[in-house]
Design an enzyme around this catalytic site. Structure first.
Site, mmCIF file in Angstrom:
data_model
loop_
_atom_site.group_PDB
_atom_site.id
_atom_site.type_symbol
_atom_site.label_atom_id
_atom_site.label_comp_id
_atom_site.label_asym_id
_atom_site.label_seq_id
_atom_site.Cartn_x
_atom_site.Cartn_y
_atom_site.Cartn_z
ATOM 1 N N THR A 185 0.530 10.183 14.480
ATOM 2 C CA THR A 185 -0.256 11.552 15.269
ATOM 3 C C THR A 185 -1.628 11.599 14.796
ATOM 4 O O THR A 185 -2.128 10.896 13.929
ATOM 5 C CB THR A 185 0.295 12.801 14.481
ATOM 6 O OG1 THR A 185 1.739 12.771 14.322
ATOM 7 C CG2 THR A 185 -0.236 13.894 14.913
ATOM 8 N N GLY A 237 2.946 13.481 9.863
ATOM 9 C CA GLY A 237 4.197 13.033 9.172
ATOM 10 C C GLY A 237 5.269 13.291 9.833
ATOM 11 O O GLY A 237 5.474 13.301 11.063
ATOM 12 N N GLY A 239 7.863 15.090 11.466
ATOM 13 C CA GLY A 239 7.806 16.428 12.213
ATOM 14 C C GLY A 239 8.944 17.397 11.906
ATOM 15 O O GLY A 239 8.652 18.670 11.945
#
Length: 324
Positions: A185, A237, A239
């Site tokens: 992300t 991280g 999710g």
């Protein structure tokens, strides 16, 4: 004494510190400087280059929503980044699927999920926000909308990503690797010269995920949340665990109660650890927050989470504090 009462008693409210006598200091304070604006912060080391793109807008008095869109587009267009946009690692079927969301200072928001063959999901999310009555479009509907808006269809599976996928197929072992696979992300938060907050979050999701899986990154309140009265937060991280606690929304609400940004991020991490004590050692989640006053903070489950900061006085990559 509760954390909320402690911070209010100490005069730490909304990111502003007031001396009221003999007080204990925050043991894990990130070196934030309240009052900075404009400022942009983003997750991971690829945030350094993304911040440069956002700063081109912020430094000229531009709007935070334009800055976060432009900033994360740099990461989306980097074929050497295996976790966002083109070059992102595919799902277990060998298909690259992208998720993104954006939110401005008026709490307008747009999101796309399970989007394929479009390099810049953040800009499609921006179009959803600006040009439709909806918040989220997914799958074929999101792709159809993107093409109607003039976005180019292209193959996002690069030779390097395809090679990595074929190597994975030999064993097909799926277990997220802390701070490796979870570099999935880029979340970015910005405060512009007018004092307005916006945020963006974009990802290719966890590598080798089941086809159709969507994580926290396109979900308003999980991967991203902005309240221009208080602050903004974003997540990175694994999710599933961010979604389970509505992580970014939780952090902003804690900031509303008086928590400084870092302490709000820490409380969100601590909640994951408390609720999922049998799982947290095998996963990474990191949170990043920015207050209305320009104070920032971050916290992760494990060491290794870092974030980039750029303002008139800072341009650096900072290692986040962590629980483990």
């Amino acid at each position: 004494m509760s954390n909320r009462r402690k911070f209010i008693k100490s005069g730490i409210l909304g990111g502003l510190a007031v001396t009221t006598g003999s007080l204990s200091t925050l043991a894990c304070a990130t070196p934030a400087k309240a009052g900075q604006k404009p400022i942009v912060i983003s997750t991971w080391n690829h945030g350094m280059q993304a911040n440069v793109g956002a700063w081109e807008i912020l430094s000229k008095g531009g709007k935070s929503v334009d800055a976060v869109e432009q900033g994360v587009r740099i990461t989306e267009a980097d074929p050497d980044n295996a976790t966002v946009g083109i070059g992102g690692f595919p799902d277990r079927d060998g298909i690259v699927t992208l998720d993104a969301c954006i939110m401005d200072h008026n709490e307008n928001c747009g999101s796309v999920a399970f989007l394929q063959n479009i390099m810049h999901p953040i800009s499609v999310a921006r179009k959803v926000m600006d040009d439709t009555p909806h918040v989220m479009l997914v799958g074929e509907g999101a792709k159809k909308f993107a093409l109607e808006q003039g976005f180019k269809e292209e193959n996002l599976l690069t030779p390097n990503a395809e090679k990595a996928w074929k190597n994975w197929l030999k064993n097909q072992d799926y277990k997220p690797k802390i701070n490796v696979e979870n570099h999935d992300t880029i979340g970015m938060l910005a405060l512009d010269a007018d004092g307005d907050l916006s945020g963006a979050c974009t990802t290719s999701g966890a590598a080798w995920k089941m086809h159709g899986r969507v994580g926290d990154s396109p979900i308003i309140g999980a991967g991203l949340y902005v309240d221009n009265e208080i602050g903004a937060a974003t997540a990175t991280g694994l999710g599933e665990f961010v979604i389970k606690i509505c992580g970014s929304h939780m952090i902003v609400e804690l900031m509303r109660q008086g928590y400084p940004p870092q302490e709000a991020c820490k409380e969100a991490v601590d909640r994951i650890i408390r609720k999922y004590k049998n799982n947290y050692m095998d996963l990474q989640v990191g949170f990043l927050a920015l207050s209305k006053t320009g104070e920032y903070g971050a916290y992760g489950i494990h060491k290794g989470f870092n974030f980039a900061v750029k303002s008139n006085t800072q341009d650096e990559l900072i290692d986040s504090k962590s629980a483990v």
